[in-house]
Design a protein around this motif. Structure first.
Motif, PDB file in Angstrom:
ATOM      1  N   PRO A  83     -28.221  33.762  23.331  1.00  0.00           N
ATOM      2  CA  PRO A  83     -26.829  33.837  22.866  1.00  0.00           C
ATOM      3  C   PRO A  83     -26.686  34.381  21.452  1.00  0.00           C
ATOM      4  CG  PRO A  83     -27.236  31.739  23.942  1.00  0.00           C
ATOM      5  CD  PRO A  83     -28.573  32.405  23.784  1.00  0.00           C
ATOM      6  N   ALA A  86     -27.088  37.992  21.701  1.00  0.00           N
ATOM      7  CA  ALA A  86     -25.961  38.563  22.439  1.00  0.00           C
ATOM      8  C   ALA A  86     -24.809  38.894  21.500  1.00  0.00           C
ATOM      9  CB  ALA A  86     -25.501  37.593  23.520  1.00  0.00           C
ATOM     10  N   SER A  87     -24.625  38.072  20.478  1.00  0.00           N
ATOM     11  CA  SER A  87     -23.541  38.315  19.515  1.00  0.00           C
ATOM     12  C   SER A  87     -23.817  39.517  18.620  1.00  0.00           C
ATOM     13  CB  SER A  87     -23.345  37.074  18.629  1.00  0.00           C
ATOM     14  OG  SER A  87     -22.864  35.989  19.390  1.00  0.00           O
ATOM     15  N   LEU A  91     -25.189  41.582  24.224  1.00  0.00           N
ATOM     16  CA  LEU A  91     -24.167  41.356  25.240  1.00  0.00           C
ATOM     17  C   LEU A  91     -23.873  42.645  26.011  1.00  0.00           C
ATOM     18  CD1 LEU A  91     -22.475  38.997  26.267  1.00  0.00           C
ATOM     19  CD2 LEU A  91     -20.610  39.764  24.792  1.00  0.00           C
ATOM     20  N   LEU A 115     -19.214  33.583  22.549  1.00  0.00           N
ATOM     21  CA  LEU A 115     -19.262  34.673  23.532  1.00  0.00           C
ATOM     22  C   LEU A 115     -18.205  34.543  24.616  1.00  0.00           C
ATOM     23  CD1 LEU A 115     -23.137  34.758  24.084  1.00  0.00           C
ATOM     24  CD2 LEU A 115     -21.796  36.278  22.604  1.00  0.00           C
ATOM     25  N   LEU A 119     -16.528  37.341  27.287  1.00  0.00           N
ATOM     26  CA  LEU A 119     -16.793  37.255  28.723  1.00  0.00           C
ATOM     27  C   LEU A 119     -15.490  37.196  29.515  1.00  0.00           C
ATOM     28  CD1 LEU A 119     -19.749  34.683  28.698  1.00  0.00           C
ATOM     29  CD2 LEU A 119     -19.900  37.177  28.951  1.00  0.00           C
TER      30      LEU A 119
END
Length: 328
Positions: A83, A86-87, A91, A115, A119
């Motif tokens: 995560p 992902a930021s 992502l 996130l 999403l």
């Protein structure tokens, strides 16, 4: 007291068994959460046109990595995304066709929560696995899977123990339910594990390991026994195949046959190979699984097989080839 000083009469066995008892109690409670939400999660994952993206921080991340690996090896394409990463760009690996499974015992992981708006904007379905349905993640999820446990095995109630076990088991339940729904077979499993023992047993064919072409020990029907022995020595497989000019098999002669010839007192220089060979020979098709060929060797108490198609020799496979290929 120093951490390296053992308390008098401390019982490691009792401490270990207490952990097992607490975690068993947590798993016993998990049964109630295999419910309609579990069914909805399975149906969504089964129909997913993309991949399953698993996320989690800390210990939940470690469980998430294992879950993604289990999915991927049992017929559900999946991968893990950290995560935090992902930021900062990862992502972009997630597409609208994917489904995200996010793990957090508290359901308040800041990195995951950051996130969720993205999403939602991308219309990516979110399945959250937490110990608190009323948490932020629990409420934000399209489907929430509860993995609540009465207590952690850690006496401080701090280190994730029973809770991570519950998440791991819930993940296994998802993966195995999907495996069964897809009709996933041992052969399918082997395709994603070609380097493992199961992959070798279910994927490796006789044609993959046989000796062919100039590597085959071949002797003409008109050859002498002496010439056949020279061919056995050159090819170093402990045998030779007797064929005509078109590689049609007439028979086989092995080291064992040679011992029989010695016992019979046959003149090696005068005898013809067709006089002492074993007619036919045990034959297998090139597409036979190597492990099946091995079983045949062991059942017949022989060390080599002829690989043939319609009496035409294609190759020779020896017990040593099985060993080198890791079939044994």
């Amino acid at each position: 007291m120093s951490q390296n000083t053992l308390a008098p009469a401390f019982d490691f066995i009792a401490a270990g068994k207490e952990v097992l008892a607490i975690e068993r109690a947590g798993l016993a409670q998990l049964d109630q959460y295999i419910n309609n939400d579990f069914r909805r999660a399975c149906e969504a994952l089964f129909r997913c046109a993309g991949k399953v993206v698993v996320m989690g921080m800390g210990k939940s991340g470690h469980i998430g990595r294992k879950l993604a690996a289990t999915f991927a090896s049992t017929g559900t394409p999946a991968f893990f995304v950290h995560p935090g990463e992902a930021s900062h760009g990862d992502l972009g690996m997630v597409s609208p066709q994917d489904i995200v499974i996010a793990l957090s015992n508290s359901g308040e992981s800041h990195e995951v929560l950051a996130l969720i708006p993205v999403l939602k904007r991308l219309h990516i379905p979110l399945i959250c696995m937490t110990g608190k349905p009323e948490s932020t993640m629990g409420k934000a999820a399209e489907i929430h899977l509860c993995v609540h446990v009465p207590e952690e095995a850690c006496p401080l109630g701090l280190a994730p123990t029973a809770s991570t076990t519950a998440a791991l088991v819930m993940g296994d339940a998802l993966a195995v339910a999907l495996l069964r729904a897809r009709g996933f077979t041992a052969e399918d499993f082997a395709l994603s594990h070609p380097g493992g023992a199961l992959g070798r047993k279910l994927l490796l064919r006789v044609s993959d390991i046989m000796h062919s072409g100039d590597e085959m020990p071949l002797t003409a029907r008109t050859a002498s026994l002496r010439n056949a022995l020279l061919e056995i020595t050159r090819k170093n497989l402990g045998m030779t195949v007797i064929c005509d000019a078109h590689n049609v098999i007439a028979g086989i002669f092995t080291d064992g046959d040679l011992r029989r010839v010695f016992d019979m007192g046959i003149d090696l220089n005068q005898a013809r190979i067709t006089d002492v060979m074993t007619p036919g020979g045990v034959r297998v098709a090139p597409d036979m699984l190597a492990v099946e060929a091995l079983n045949l060797m062991q059942a017949r108490h022989i060390t080599s097989l002829l690989v043939a198609q319609d009496d035409h020799l294609l190759g020779v496979v020896h017990m040593h080839d099985m060993l080198r290929a890791g079939v044994i």
